[in-house]
Design an enzyme around this catalytic site. Structure first.
Site, PDB file in Angstrom:
ATOM      1  N   HIS A  22       0.946  -0.870  -0.433  1.00 34.22           N
ATOM      2  CA  HIS A  22      -0.132  -0.178   0.009  1.00 34.22           C
ATOM      3  C   HIS A  22       0.571   1.186   0.253  1.00 34.22           C
ATOM      4  O   HIS A  22       1.482   1.608   1.008  1.00 34.22           O
ATOM      5  CB  HIS A  22      -0.977   0.055   1.186  1.00 34.22           C
ATOM      6  CG  HIS A  22      -2.152   0.609   1.550  1.00 34.22           C
ATOM      7  ND1 HIS A  22      -2.069   1.634   2.198  1.00 34.22           N
ATOM      8  CD2 HIS A  22      -2.385   1.561   0.426  1.00 34.22           C
ATOM      9  CE1 HIS A  22      -2.691   3.088   2.090  1.00 34.22           C
ATOM     10  NE2 HIS A  22      -3.230   2.860   1.029  1.00 34.22           N
ATOM     11  N   ASP A  30       6.177   5.870 -21.829  1.00 33.45           N
ATOM     12  CA  ASP A  30       6.112   5.720 -23.086  1.00 33.45           C
ATOM     13  C   ASP A  30       7.263   5.045 -23.291  1.00 33.45           C
ATOM     14  O   ASP A  30       8.976   4.936 -22.723  1.00 33.45           O
ATOM     15  CB  ASP A  30       5.715   7.179 -24.160  1.00 33.45           C
ATOM     16  CG  ASP A  30       6.662   8.396 -23.502  1.00 33.45           C
ATOM     17  OD1 ASP A  30       7.293   7.783 -23.558  1.00 33.45           O
ATOM     18  OD2 ASP A  30       6.138   9.141 -23.470  1.00 33.45           O
ATOM     19  N   ASP A  69      -5.264   3.745  -4.920  1.00 36.68           N
ATOM     20  CA  ASP A  69      -5.038   4.014  -3.235  1.00 36.68           C
ATOM     21  C   ASP A  69      -6.225   5.113  -3.390  1.00 36.68           C
ATOM     22  O   ASP A  69      -6.134   6.411  -3.817  1.00 36.68           O
ATOM     23  CB  ASP A  69      -3.766   4.852  -2.674  1.00 36.68           C
ATOM     24  CG  ASP A  69      -3.389   4.935  -1.731  1.00 36.68           C
ATOM     25  OD1 ASP A  69      -4.323   5.538  -0.725  1.00 36.68           O
ATOM     26  OD2 ASP A  69      -2.411   5.385  -0.907  1.00 36.68           O
ATOM     27  N   MET A  79       2.970  13.591 -16.201  1.00 36.89           N
ATOM     28  CA  MET A  79       3.390  14.623 -16.813  1.00 36.89           C
ATOM     29  C   MET A  79       3.307  14.883 -17.502  1.00 36.89           C
ATOM     30  O   MET A  79       2.839  15.431 -18.396  1.00 36.89           O
ATOM     31  CB  MET A  79       5.007  13.751 -17.415  1.00 36.89           C
ATOM     32  CG  MET A  79       6.137  15.267 -17.645  1.00 36.89           C
ATOM     33  SD  MET A  79       7.019  13.893 -18.707  1.00 36.89           S
ATOM     34  CE  MET A  79       7.897  13.143 -18.348  1.00 36.89           C
ATOM     35  N   TYR A 118      10.429  13.577 -13.242  1.00 42.06           N
ATOM     36  CA  TYR A 118      11.704  12.332 -13.166  1.00 42.06           C
ATOM     37  C   TYR A 118      11.945  12.030 -12.237  1.00 42.06           C
ATOM     38  O   TYR A 118      12.105  10.880 -11.384  1.00 42.06           O
ATOM     39  CB  TYR A 118      13.284  12.578 -14.248  1.00 42.06           C
ATOM     40  CG  TYR A 118      12.168  12.933 -15.366  1.00 42.06           C
ATOM     41  CD1 TYR A 118      11.569  11.840 -16.335  1.00 42.06           C
ATOM     42  CD2 TYR A 118      13.222  13.987 -16.116  1.00 42.06           C
ATOM     43  CE1 TYR A 118      11.475  11.768 -17.806  1.00 42.06           C
ATOM     44  CE2 TYR A 118      13.153  14.033 -17.771  1.00 42.06           C
ATOM     45  CZ  TYR A 118      12.765  13.386 -18.196  1.00 42.06           C
ATOM     46  OH  TYR A 118      11.785  13.655 -19.411  1.00 42.06           O
ATOM     47  N   TYR A 136       4.397  11.799 -24.204  1.00 42.96           N
ATOM     48  CA  TYR A 136       3.505  12.164 -23.007  1.00 42.96           C
ATOM     49  C   TYR A 136       2.492  11.535 -22.047  1.00 42.96           C
ATOM     50  O   TYR A 136       2.105  11.057 -21.526  1.00 42.96           O
ATOM     51  CB  TYR A 136       2.793  13.959 -22.469  1.00 42.96           C
ATOM     52  CG  TYR A 136       3.892  14.698 -22.659  1.00 42.96           C
ATOM     53  CD1 TYR A 136       4.360  15.346 -21.582  1.00 42.96           C
ATOM     54  CD2 TYR A 136       3.392  15.557 -23.698  1.00 42.96           C
ATOM     55  CE1 TYR A 136       5.159  15.914 -22.185  1.00 42.96           C
ATOM     56  CE2 TYR A 136       4.233  16.547 -24.006  1.00 42.96           C
ATOM     57  CZ  TYR A 136       5.657  16.921 -22.991  1.00 42.96           C
ATOM     58  OH  TYR A 136       5.734  17.865 -23.618  1.00 42.96           O
ATOM     59  N   ASN A 138       3.086   8.928 -20.350  1.00 43.13           N
ATOM     60  CA  ASN A 138       4.206   8.908 -18.141  1.00 43.13           C
ATOM     61  C   ASN A 138       2.878   8.933 -17.536  1.00 43.13           C
ATOM     62  O   ASN A 138       2.653  10.020 -17.176  1.00 43.13           O
ATOM     63  CB  ASN A 138       5.131   9.149 -18.603  1.00 43.13           C
ATOM     64  CG  ASN A 138       5.865   9.362 -19.634  1.00 43.13           C
ATOM     65  OD1 ASN A 138       6.253   8.335 -20.356  1.00 43.13           O
ATOM     66  ND2 ASN A 138       6.091  10.696 -20.409  1.00 43.13           N
TER      67      ASN A 138
END
Length: 151
Positions: A22, A30, A69, A79, A118, A136, A138
């Site tokens: 958890h 990508d 969650d 991102m 990052y 994008y 990600n």
């Protein structure tokens, strides 16, 4: 093949998803993401792959077994587009649709600046690189819990 398990979920990915606890996070990225470099700094320490599929399709497979969650406002983060932080590329809309479908409600994702993404990715449990070629694609997914009555 396993019954009721999405065939995109290979043994390495399933092992990582099962091993996460958890609050642990995974990065779905990508083909342009520096996945191998960043993956070496994660908890798992190696890159996982779901090749030849888009980010939305990989997200659907992962979300078929991974609870998000529910104790945080945004269990999925993406991102931001460089220079256009308020723009939303099509890949983000498509992954958002997969999230909403599994959640059974609107569950908007958060967004952070590229270099902050990052940095967050380096702290993740693991990195899963897809075949997504659009920019994008990600996302960081935070694992939730499965209540006792749903196990």
């Amino acid at each position: 093949m396993l019954k009721s398990i999405d065939p995109l979920l290979n043994a390495d990915v399933l092992h990582a998803l099962r091993s996460m606890g958890h609050g642990d996070e995974l990065v779905l990225c990508d083909t342009n993401f520096p996945a191998d470099t960043v993956a070496r700094q994660t908890v798992l320490g190696k890159l996982l792959r779901i090749d030849n599929v888009t980010a939305p399709r990989a997200a659907r497979a992962i979300l078929s077994v991974l609870p998000l969650d529910s104790f945080v406002d945004t269990p999925v983060t993406t991102m931001e587009m460089v220079g256009k932080p308020h723009d939303i590329p099509p890949v983000r809309w498509e992954v958002q649709a997969e999230i909403d479908a599994v959640q059974g409600r609107s569950s908007p994702m958060g967004a952070i600046e590229r270099f902050a993404f990052y940095e967050a990715a380096r702290k993740a449990y693991c990195i899963i690189q897809t075949g997504e070629r659009r920019f994008y694609g990600n996302f960081i997914l935070k694992k939730g819990v499965i209540p006792p009555d749903e196990a």
